[in-house]
Motif scaffolding. Structure first.
Motif, PDB file in Angstrom:
ATOM      1  N   ILE A   1      61.091  -6.600  33.103  1.00 32.73           N
ATOM      2  CA  ILE A   1      60.765  -5.735  33.835  1.00 32.73           C
ATOM      3  C   ILE A   1      62.764  -5.469  34.570  1.00 32.73           C
ATOM      4  CG2 ILE A   1      60.391  -6.087  36.411  1.00 32.73           C
ATOM      5  CD1 ILE A   1      58.421  -7.807  35.519  1.00 32.73           C
ATOM      6  N   ASN A   2      63.506  -6.263  34.184  1.00 31.65           N
ATOM      7  CA  ASN A   2      65.110  -6.616  34.795  1.00 31.65           C
ATOM      8  C   ASN A   2      65.423  -5.705  33.628  1.00 31.65           C
ATOM      9  OD1 ASN A   2      64.784  -8.291  36.430  1.00 31.65           O
ATOM     10  ND2 ASN A   2      65.230  -9.870  35.577  1.00 31.65           N
TER      11      ASN A   2
ATOM     12  N   HIS B   1      56.551 -21.650  28.600  1.00 31.90           N
ATOM     13  CA  HIS B   1      56.688 -20.736  28.227  1.00 31.90           C
ATOM     14  C   HIS B   1      56.459 -19.225  29.341  1.00 31.90           C
ATOM     15  CE1 HIS B   1      56.131 -22.158  23.966  1.00 31.90           C
ATOM     16  NE2 HIS B   1      55.154 -22.904  25.099  1.00 31.90           N
ATOM     17  N   ASP B   2      57.734 -18.354  29.471  1.00 34.43           N
ATOM     18  CA  ASP B   2      58.040 -17.615  30.024  1.00 34.43           C
ATOM     19  C   ASP B   2      56.764 -16.280  30.163  1.00 34.43           C
ATOM     20  OD1 ASP B   2      58.486 -16.544  32.442  1.00 34.43           O
ATOM     21  OD2 ASP B   2      60.038 -15.751  31.998  1.00 34.43           O
ATOM     22  N   LEU B   3      55.751 -16.383  30.365  1.00 33.73           N
ATOM     23  CA  LEU B   3      54.853 -15.487  30.419  1.00 33.73           C
ATOM     24  C   LEU B   3      54.669 -13.817  31.152  1.00 33.73           C
ATOM     25  CD1 LEU B   3      51.993 -16.689  29.163  1.00 33.73           C
ATOM     26  CD2 LEU B   3      53.348 -16.626  27.991  1.00 33.73           C
ATOM     27  N   THR B   4      55.854 -14.050  32.543  1.00 33.41           N
ATOM     28  CA  THR B   4      56.324 -12.738  33.342  1.00 33.41           C
ATOM     29  C   THR B   4      57.033 -11.443  32.236  1.00 33.41           C
ATOM     30  OG1 THR B   4      57.967 -14.283  34.144  1.00 33.41           O
ATOM     31  CG2 THR B   4      56.031 -14.710  35.101  1.00 33.41           C
ATOM     32  N   GLU B   5      57.597 -11.639  31.391  1.00 32.03           N
ATOM     33  CA  GLU B   5      58.983 -10.791  30.861  1.00 32.03           C
ATOM     34  C   GLU B   5      59.307 -10.369  32.020  1.00 32.03           C
ATOM     35  OE1 GLU B   5      56.090  -8.034  29.737  1.00 32.03           O
ATOM     36  OE2 GLU B   5      55.170  -8.890  27.798  1.00 32.03           O
ATOM     37  N   SER B   6      60.141 -11.681  32.254  1.00 29.32           N
ATOM     38  CA  SER B   6      61.167 -10.930  33.422  1.00 29.32           C
ATOM     39  C   SER B   6      62.702 -10.349  32.835  1.00 29.32           C
ATOM     40  CB  SER B   6      61.417 -11.939  34.264  1.00 29.32           C
ATOM     41  OG  SER B   6      62.117 -13.014  33.241  1.00 29.32           O
ATOM     42  N   ASP B   7      62.663 -10.171  31.914  1.00 27.10           N
ATOM     43  CA  ASP B   7      63.432  -9.575  31.103  1.00 27.10           C
ATOM     44  C   ASP B   7      63.204  -8.260  31.010  1.00 27.10           C
ATOM     45  OD1 ASP B   7      63.270 -12.083  30.222  1.00 27.10           O
ATOM     46  OD2 ASP B   7      63.095 -11.856  27.795  1.00 27.10           O
TER      47      ASP B   7
ATOM     48  N   GLN C   1      51.285 -20.901  30.467  1.00 27.01           N
ATOM     49  CA  GLN C   1      50.965 -21.973  30.594  1.00 27.01           C
ATOM     50  C   GLN C   1      52.102 -23.188  29.838  1.00 27.01           C
ATOM     51  OE1 GLN C   1      49.320 -20.446  26.001  1.00 27.01           O
ATOM     52  NE2 GLN C   1      47.758 -19.187  27.643  1.00 27.01           N
TER      53      GLN C   1
END
Length: 95
Positions: free
Chosen positions: A42-43, A34-40, A1
């Motif tokens: 997952i990492n 806003h980063d909504l992928t939650e990549s941290d 978003q």
């Protein structure tokens, strides 16, 4: 978003870049992403998984996991990943 934040007057405009003001001052639009992928997350889960699976003994595994920098509020992911790794094994492992 994404959300647009205007500095200055709250009037609506269709322009994306700069809008000239009646006083000669330029208004700049700022785009907030806003980063909504939650990549941290997952990492973090990948790091925990690789640490568990690459360890030869439970002592080595515990030592490596204690050295990880796990952010506050994400400690439960360590427990979740440990349970997931154990549940995916087809044969019994000593640790």
């Amino acid at each position: 978003q994404t959300a647009r934040v205007k500095s200055g007057n709250d009037e609506d405009s269709d322009e994306d870049e700069e809008e000239p003001d009646t006083n000669g001052v330029d208004k700049k639009l700022t785009t907030v992403i806003h980063d909504l992928t939650e990549s941290d997350l997952i990492n973090l889960r990948r790091t925990i998984y690789l640490t568990i699976m690459s360890s030869a003994t439970f002592e080595e595994c515990a030592h490596k996991l204690s050295l990880l920098s796990i952010p506050n509020g994400r400690e439960s992911e360590l427990v979740n990943m440990l349970l997931e790794c154990c549940s995916q094994e087809r044969t019994f492992l000593r640790y």
